[in-house]
Scaffold this active site. Structure first.
Site, PDB file in Angstrom:
ATOM      1  CB  ALA A  59      -0.909   0.006   1.221  1.00  0.00           C
ATOM      2  CB  THR A 110      10.983   2.158  -4.854  1.00  0.00           C
ATOM      3  OG1 THR A 110      11.568   2.803  -5.981  1.00  0.00           O
ATOM      4  CG2 THR A 110      10.853   3.203  -3.751  1.00  0.00           C
ATOM      5  CG  ASP A 111      14.922   1.748  -8.536  1.00  0.00           C
ATOM      6  OD1 ASP A 111      13.895   2.420  -8.312  1.00  0.00           O
ATOM      7  OD2 ASP A 111      15.303   1.473  -9.700  1.00  0.00           O
ATOM      8  CD  GLU A 112      11.335   6.176  -8.204  1.00  0.00           C
ATOM      9  OE1 GLU A 112      11.131   7.356  -7.909  1.00  0.00           O
ATOM     10  OE2 GLU A 112      10.653   5.538  -9.026  1.00  0.00           O
ATOM     11  CE1 TYR A 120       6.519   5.896  -4.225  1.00  0.00           C
ATOM     12  CE2 TYR A 120       8.444   6.102  -5.656  1.00  0.00           C
ATOM     13  CZ  TYR A 120       7.500   5.313  -5.013  1.00  0.00           C
ATOM     14  OH  TYR A 120       7.545   3.939  -5.145  1.00  0.00           O
ATOM     15  CE  LYS A 139       7.720   2.545  -1.144  1.00  0.00           C
ATOM     16  NZ  LYS A 139       6.587   1.634  -0.773  1.00  0.00           N
ATOM     17  CG  ASN A 173      11.093   2.714 -13.099  1.00  0.00           C
ATOM     18  OD1 ASN A 173      12.102   2.957 -12.435  1.00  0.00           O
ATOM     19  ND2 ASN A 173      10.206   3.633 -13.405  1.00  0.00           N
ATOM     20  N   PRO A 233       4.139  13.046 -24.154  1.00  0.00           N
ATOM     21  CG  PRO A 233       3.059  13.370 -22.100  1.00  0.00           C
ATOM     22  CD  PRO A 233       2.988  12.576 -23.362  1.00  0.00           C
TER      23      PRO A 233
END
Ligand code: NAD
Ligand code: TYD
Length: 337
Positions: free
Chosen positions: A83, A126-128, A151, A155, A180, A206
């Site tokens: 979530a 996440t890798d971010e 974001y 995380k 991703n 875009p």
């Protein structure tokens, strides 16, 4: 007796695919828990409607009473937390839902999981959280956390809480960090489905900045299989990176989509860059492959075709999920770029 697993965020893109996998791959009963935000869609779980091992509960991880109810009603053995608010562009417009769900929600879930003595808790990350790479190198589990978007900051905060519960309370937590994802049922605000849908209706595609930002793409089923293996066999307290070693600049993906759909490259429109846009992500997945024997199965060309074909066959699904709310979001993110 089968193990009862609470899967949160189960009506979203990756969560819904994971629940279907979990129910076919092991002796589990799944309690699916989701707030059904704009990104959550019960239709994604339609194929499980008559499955006696699957129960859906509408609930919010920010709400203590929702969590109390589900933990009281079911004897939960393990928790997997998907979530989240998951879209970087939305976090740039307004970070507060990201703090509420990704940080407060995760801490709530940790508290209830601890109180009810769950035997395993997996945080889907996440890798971010690692920030951005230059032209060379890859993220390993030892890379410092340096998030650049609201974001990824939320995380990262969640990952830090998970780690702290393991250290402080000996809480049985694991973290996966994946690159991703793409595949069926992804909400059409993300790069690949957005470009597919725009190309199909001959709208501008875009591309932010010069289109040379690199992501490391993995097919959603490969990610889900990796999560299941970490959940079953990973070492408690550890982080596992997941990636398919498939780096690609955005513009190349956009061109592949246009070519598969037989649409002209004149649809590409370079637009104002995303603020703080991470340049490159790349995952080193040595740890998960050497410790757990997981490797990705899908190559990008095949996975992308499967994905485009799924969207072509499920245009009605897209029409239903892009509600009024999404149309407003689209206008505010793209109209003045
Ligand atoms: P998604 O946005 O498609 O789905 C998120 C789901 O969480 C939705 O069903 C939504 O209704 C639910 N949700 C949101 N807030 C909630 C709350 N407060 N309480 C209960 N449910 C809530 O996201 P996704 O792409 O499926 O990502 C799932 C997880 O995987 C996220 O934690 C994300 O950070 C992580 N992740 C995603 C990617 C990716 O490429 N999509 C990569 C790595 C990690
Ligand atoms: P996205 O799918 O939003 O994932 P993330 O930001 O979490 O990596 O975006 C993937 C890449 O595509 C990212 O570099 C931003 C870029 N992008 C565009 O160029 N145009 C778009 O309209 C979107 C949504 C993304």
């Amino acid at each position: 007796m089968s193990k009862k697993i609470l899967v949160t965020g189960s009506a979203g893109f990756i969560g819904s695919s994971f629940v279907k996998l979990m129910l076919t791959k092991g002796d589990y009963e799944v309690i699916s828990f989701d707030a059904l935000t704009y990104a959550g869609n019960l239709e994604n779980l339609d194929s499980l409607k008559d499955n006696p091992k699957h129960t859906f509960v509408k609930g919010n991880i920010e709400s203590k009473s929702d969590l109390e109810k589900v933990f009281d009603e079911h004897k939960i053995d393990g928790v997997i937390n998907f979530a989240a608010e998951s879209h970087v562009d939305r976090s740039i417009m307004d970070s507060s839902p990201f703090v509420s769900t990704n940080v407060f929600g995760t801490v709530n879930l940790l508290d209830f999981s601890k109180k009810h003595n769950v035997k395993r808790y997996l945080q889907v990350s996440t890798d971010e959280v690692y920030g951005s790479l230059g032209a060379t190198g890859k993220f390993t589990e030892k890379t410092n956390l340096k998030p650049n978007s609201p974001y990824s900051a939320s995380k990262t905060a969640a990952d830090n809480f998970v780690r702290s519960y393991y250290k402080t309370f000996d809480f049985p937590a694991l973290i996966t960090r994946c690159s991703n994802n793409y595949g069926p049922y992804q909400f059409p605000e993300k790069l690949i489905p957005l470009m597919i849908m725009n190309a199909l209706s001959d709208k501008d595609l875009p591309v932010y900045g010069d289109g040379m930002n690199v992501r490391d793409w993995i097919y959603v089923d490969d990610h889900c299989q990796a999560i299941l293996e970490v959940f079953e066999k990973g070492r408690v307290g550890q982080v596992y990176n997941i990636g398919a070693e498939n780096e690609m600049p955005n513009i190349e993906i956009v061109k592949q989509i246009l070519s598969y759909l037989n649409k002209p490259e004149s649809l590409i429109k370079y637009v104002k860059d995303r603020p703080g846009h991470d340049k490159r992500y790349a995952m080193d997945n040595t740890k998960i492959s050497s410790e757990l024997g997981w490797t990705p199965k899908y190559d990008f060309e095949n996975g992308l075709k499967l994905t485009i074909d799924w969207y072509l066959d499920n245009m009605d699904w897209v029409e239903r999920v892009i509600s009024g709310e999404y149309r407003d979001y689209y206008k505010s993110n793209y109209s003045n770029r």
